[in-house]
Design a protein around this motif. Structure first.
Motif, PDB file in Angstrom:
ATOM      1  N   LEU A  42      -2.980  11.845  -9.020  1.00 43.01           N
ATOM      2  CA  LEU A  42      -2.626  11.839  -7.613  1.00 43.01           C
ATOM      3  C   LEU A  42      -3.462  10.775  -6.602  1.00 43.01           C
ATOM      4  CD1 LEU A  42       0.118  12.607  -6.018  1.00 43.01           C
ATOM      5  CD2 LEU A  42      -1.094  14.950  -5.947  1.00 43.01           C
ATOM      6  N   GLU A  43      -4.788  11.311  -6.802  1.00 43.60           N
ATOM      7  CA  GLU A  43      -5.593  10.689  -5.596  1.00 43.60           C
ATOM      8  C   GLU A  43      -5.531   9.132  -5.722  1.00 43.60           C
ATOM      9  OE1 GLU A  43      -9.117  12.660  -6.047  1.00 43.60           O
ATOM     10  OE2 GLU A  43      -8.760  14.619  -5.087  1.00 43.60           O
ATOM     11  N   ALA A  44      -5.512   8.627  -6.927  1.00 47.22           N
ATOM     12  CA  ALA A  44      -5.595   7.358  -7.156  1.00 47.22           C
ATOM     13  C   ALA A  44      -4.100   6.821  -6.685  1.00 47.22           C
ATOM     14  CB  ALA A  44      -5.703   6.993  -8.661  1.00 47.22           C
ATOM     15  N   GLU A  45      -3.090   7.229  -6.861  1.00 51.24           N
ATOM     16  CA  GLU A  45      -1.748   6.891  -6.435  1.00 51.24           C
ATOM     17  C   GLU A  45      -1.796   6.926  -5.135  1.00 51.24           C
ATOM     18  OE1 GLU A  45       2.870   7.660  -7.143  1.00 51.24           O
ATOM     19  OE2 GLU A  45       1.515   8.721  -8.092  1.00 51.24           O
ATOM     20  N   LEU A  46      -2.065   7.904  -4.512  1.00 48.19           N
ATOM     21  CA  LEU A  46      -1.994   7.960  -3.282  1.00 48.19           C
ATOM     22  C   LEU A  46      -3.060   6.748  -2.443  1.00 48.19           C
ATOM     23  CD1 LEU A  46      -1.958  11.716  -2.394  1.00 48.19           C
ATOM     24  CD2 LEU A  46      -0.066  10.413  -2.211  1.00 48.19           C
ATOM     25  N   TYR A  47      -4.228   6.638  -3.080  1.00 55.08           N
ATOM     26  CA  TYR A  47      -5.180   5.675  -2.481  1.00 55.08           C
ATOM     27  C   TYR A  47      -4.610   4.231  -2.549  1.00 55.08           C
ATOM     28  CZ  TYR A  47      -9.495   2.925  -1.921  1.00 55.08           C
ATOM     29  OH  TYR A  47     -10.423   1.907  -1.522  1.00 55.08           O
ATOM     30  N   SER A  48      -3.858   3.810  -3.611  1.00 59.46           N
ATOM     31  CA  SER A  48      -3.175   2.960  -3.924  1.00 59.46           C
ATOM     32  C   SER A  48      -2.198   2.517  -2.719  1.00 59.46           C
ATOM     33  CB  SER A  48      -2.580   2.585  -5.293  1.00 59.46           C
ATOM     34  OG  SER A  48      -1.770   3.511  -5.418  1.00 59.46           O
ATOM     35  N   ARG A  49      -1.266   3.256  -2.481  1.00 61.94           N
ATOM     36  CA  ARG A  49      -0.489   3.186  -1.653  1.00 61.94           C
ATOM     37  C   ARG A  49      -0.908   3.112  -0.392  1.00 61.94           C
ATOM     38  NH1 ARG A  49       4.295   8.098  -3.233  1.00 61.94           N
ATOM     39  NH2 ARG A  49       4.852   6.872  -5.252  1.00 61.94           N
ATOM     40  N   PHE A  50      -2.006   3.715  -0.120  1.00 60.03           N
ATOM     41  CA  PHE A  50      -2.624   3.801   1.332  1.00 60.03           C
ATOM     42  C   PHE A  50      -3.098   2.453   1.348  1.00 60.03           C
ATOM     43  CE2 PHE A  50      -6.549   4.188   3.738  1.00 60.03           C
ATOM     44  CZ  PHE A  50      -6.190   4.538   4.922  1.00 60.03           C
ATOM     45  N   VAL A  51      -3.658   1.795   0.708  1.00 62.00           N
ATOM     46  CA  VAL A  51      -4.346   0.690   0.589  1.00 62.00           C
ATOM     47  C   VAL A  51      -3.056  -0.431   1.090  1.00 62.00           C
ATOM     48  CG1 VAL A  51      -5.370  -1.346  -0.696  1.00 62.00           C
ATOM     49  CG2 VAL A  51      -6.248   0.895  -0.518  1.00 62.00           C
ATOM     50  N   LEU A  52      -1.935  -0.449   0.381  1.00 60.84           N
ATOM     51  CA  LEU A  52      -0.757  -1.312   0.458  1.00 60.84           C
ATOM     52  C   LEU A  52      -0.498  -1.083   1.987  1.00 60.84           C
ATOM     53  CD1 LEU A  52       1.393  -0.847  -2.566  1.00 60.84           C
ATOM     54  CD2 LEU A  52      -0.108  -2.787  -2.063  1.00 60.84           C
ATOM     55  N   VAL A  53      -0.290   0.073   2.404  1.00 62.67           N
ATOM     56  CA  VAL A  53       0.287   0.348   3.946  1.00 62.67           C
ATOM     57  C   VAL A  53      -0.509  -0.209   4.847  1.00 62.67           C
ATOM     58  CG1 VAL A  53       0.797   2.079   5.467  1.00 62.67           C
ATOM     59  CG2 VAL A  53       1.558   2.263   3.370  1.00 62.67           C
ATOM     60  N   LEU A  54      -1.996   0.106   4.476  1.00 59.53           N
ATOM     61  CA  LEU A  54      -2.936  -0.292   5.277  1.00 59.53           C
ATOM     62  C   LEU A  54      -3.187  -2.022   5.481  1.00 59.53           C
ATOM     63  CD1 LEU A  54      -5.419   0.507   7.198  1.00 59.53           C
ATOM     64  CD2 LEU A  54      -6.994   0.156   5.228  1.00 59.53           C
ATOM     65  N   ASN A  55      -2.826  -2.685   4.428  1.00 65.85           N
ATOM     66  CA  ASN A  55      -2.952  -4.028   4.256  1.00 65.85           C
ATOM     67  C   ASN A  55      -1.669  -4.662   5.093  1.00 65.85           C
ATOM     68  OD1 ASN A  55      -5.009  -4.241   2.837  1.00 65.85           O
ATOM     69  ND2 ASN A  55      -4.018  -4.457   0.907  1.00 65.85           N
ATOM     70  N   GLU A  56      -0.556  -4.075   4.957  1.00 67.18           N
ATOM     71  CA  GLU A  56       0.561  -4.364   5.755  1.00 67.18           C
ATOM     72  C   GLU A  56       0.533  -4.171   7.206  1.00 67.18           C
ATOM     73  OE1 GLU A  56       3.885  -2.159   4.291  1.00 67.18           O
ATOM     74  OE2 GLU A  56       4.032  -3.148   2.353  1.00 67.18           O
ATOM     75  N   LYS A  57      -0.186  -2.935   7.831  1.00 68.70           N
ATOM     76  CA  LYS A  57      -0.287  -2.873   9.119  1.00 68.70           C
ATOM     77  C   LYS A  57      -1.664  -3.974   9.645  1.00 68.70           C
ATOM     78  CE  LYS A  57       2.273   0.988   9.408  1.00 68.70           C
ATOM     79  NZ  LYS A  57       3.227   0.892  10.445  1.00 68.70           N
ATOM     80  N   LYS A  58      -2.552  -4.278   8.939  1.00 69.17           N
ATOM     81  CA  LYS A  58      -3.401  -5.118   9.171  1.00 69.17           C
ATOM     82  C   LYS A  58      -2.746  -6.707   9.349  1.00 69.17           C
ATOM     83  CE  LYS A  58      -7.833  -3.276   7.265  1.00 69.17           C
ATOM     84  NZ  LYS A  58      -8.607  -3.390   6.154  1.00 69.17           N
ATOM     85  N   ALA A  59      -1.828  -6.909   8.374  1.00 70.38           N
ATOM     86  CA  ALA A  59      -1.008  -8.198   8.573  1.00 70.38           C
ATOM     87  C   ALA A  59      -0.240  -8.198   9.876  1.00 70.38           C
ATOM     88  CB  ALA A  59      -0.179  -8.468   7.297  1.00 70.38           C
ATOM     89  N   LYS A  60       0.345  -7.114   9.926  1.00 67.34           N
ATOM     90  CA  LYS A  60       1.218  -7.167  10.988  1.00 67.34           C
ATOM     91  C   LYS A  60       0.637  -7.106  12.435  1.00 67.34           C
ATOM     92  CE  LYS A  60       4.996  -4.370  13.140  1.00 67.34           C
ATOM     93  NZ  LYS A  60       5.899  -3.111  12.784  1.00 67.34           N
ATOM     94  N   ILE A  61      -0.622  -6.540  12.553  1.00 70.03           N
ATOM     95  CA  ILE A  61      -1.336  -6.394  13.734  1.00 70.03           C
ATOM     96  C   ILE A  61      -2.052  -7.922  13.892  1.00 70.03           C
ATOM     97  CG2 ILE A  61      -3.925  -5.893  14.673  1.00 70.03           C
ATOM     98  CD1 ILE A  61      -3.113  -3.099  13.265  1.00 70.03           C
TER      99      ILE A  61
END
Length: 284
Positions: free
Chosen positions: A178-197
């Motif tokens: 679960l931690e690995a899955e949440l971390y991967s999702r967090f990385v995806l969301v973080l990358n999307e936010k960085k691209a949007k910024i």
């Protein structure tokens, strides 16, 4: 009724073995008790009353409860250590009808009399030995059943411990997944936010630069708005001769001047409503 059987050895004859049975009511020996002593051939019985227990405690200047605890330890303890010693008078070899069993407590090579009991010879020693055997068998059966229940409980606890260990291992693996899955999702969301910024920052910088260029162009164009007036005043002062054409006398326009002229033309274009047809008239 509480019953206890122990083996004891007399201090006068350490090689001989005697068996002492103690019966009492209540929680301690302070309420009195009954003794049965046998060597397998002869048997002696006797009673110690509550009054005698109190008198022995007063003689030793001890509290009755504390004296009862020491008395129980001496008469019912399973181990044959040197903490307590026993003596019988007269000696058992004389086979007297009445004997006295004395019990002493030994502390640091010093012994003091803890108490004594008057015992009478049992006319049926075989019956006394039979009672000891029956009690020993019953006690052994009780201990065996208790041991069996403890083993079953131990096995049940072992199975429970194994089950809990397996559950913990499964929970730990699930937690890591679960931690690995949440971390991967967090990385995806973080990358999307960085691209949007980055996109917003780029748009903001481009818009600011464009606005600054337009402002500079407007300022530059506004500063040259008076050029036509100056040119008109200059042209009026310098009227062409009949031989010189007015258009040919004007210098050619540069690219910035042509751009500013077109902007002024667009600004002076007025939209008017014609009653007949609704046409648009641009005035230059």
């Amino acid at each position: 009724m509480n019953v206890s059987v122990r083996e004891l050895r007399l201090s006068s004859n350490p090689d001989s073995s005697y068996f002492l049975r103690v019966d009492w009511r209540g929680r301690s020996l302070g309420s009195g008790f009954r003794l049965l002593l046998t060597d397998g051939q002869s048997a002696w019985r006797g009673d110690v009353s509550e009054k005698e227990v109190r008198e022995e405690a007063e003689e030793l200047e001890m509290q009755t409860e504390r004296y009862a605890q020491d008395l129980r330890q001496a008469l019912t303890a399973a181990e044959t250590s040197g903490t307590y010693s026993f003596a019988m008078t007269p000696p058992p070899a004389e086979r007297r009808e009445a004997v006295t069993l004395q019990y002493e407590k030994v502390q640091k090579d010093i012994s003091f009399r803890l108490g004594s009991a008057q015992l009478m010879a049992d006319p049926q020693p075989a019956q006394a030995v039979r009672e000891l055997l029956i009690h020993s068998l019953q006690r052994g059966t009780t201990l065996e059943n208790h041991n069996q229940s403890l083993q079953e409980e131990n096995q049940s606890l072992t199975r429970e411990q194994r089950r809990i260990t397996a559950d913990l291992q499964r929970y730990a693996a699930g937690k890591e997944a679960l931690e690995a899955e949440l971390y991967s999702r967090f990385v995806l969301v973080l990358n999307e936010k960085k691209a949007k910024i980055r996109s917003l920052l780029k748009e903001t910088s481009c818009g600011g630069q464009k606005e600054e260029e337009e402002q500079q162009e407007d300022e530059y164009g506004g500063s040259t708005d008076e050029e036509p007036d100056e040119a008109q005043s200059t042209s009026s002062s310098r009227r062409p001769t009949p031989q010189q054409h007015p258009v040919s006398s004007r210098p050619p326009l540069s690219a910035p001047q042509m751009l500013r002229q077109r902007r002024r033309q667009r600004r002076t274009c007025l939209k008017t409503s014609n009653p007949s047809g609704g046409t648009t008239i641009c005035i230059y």
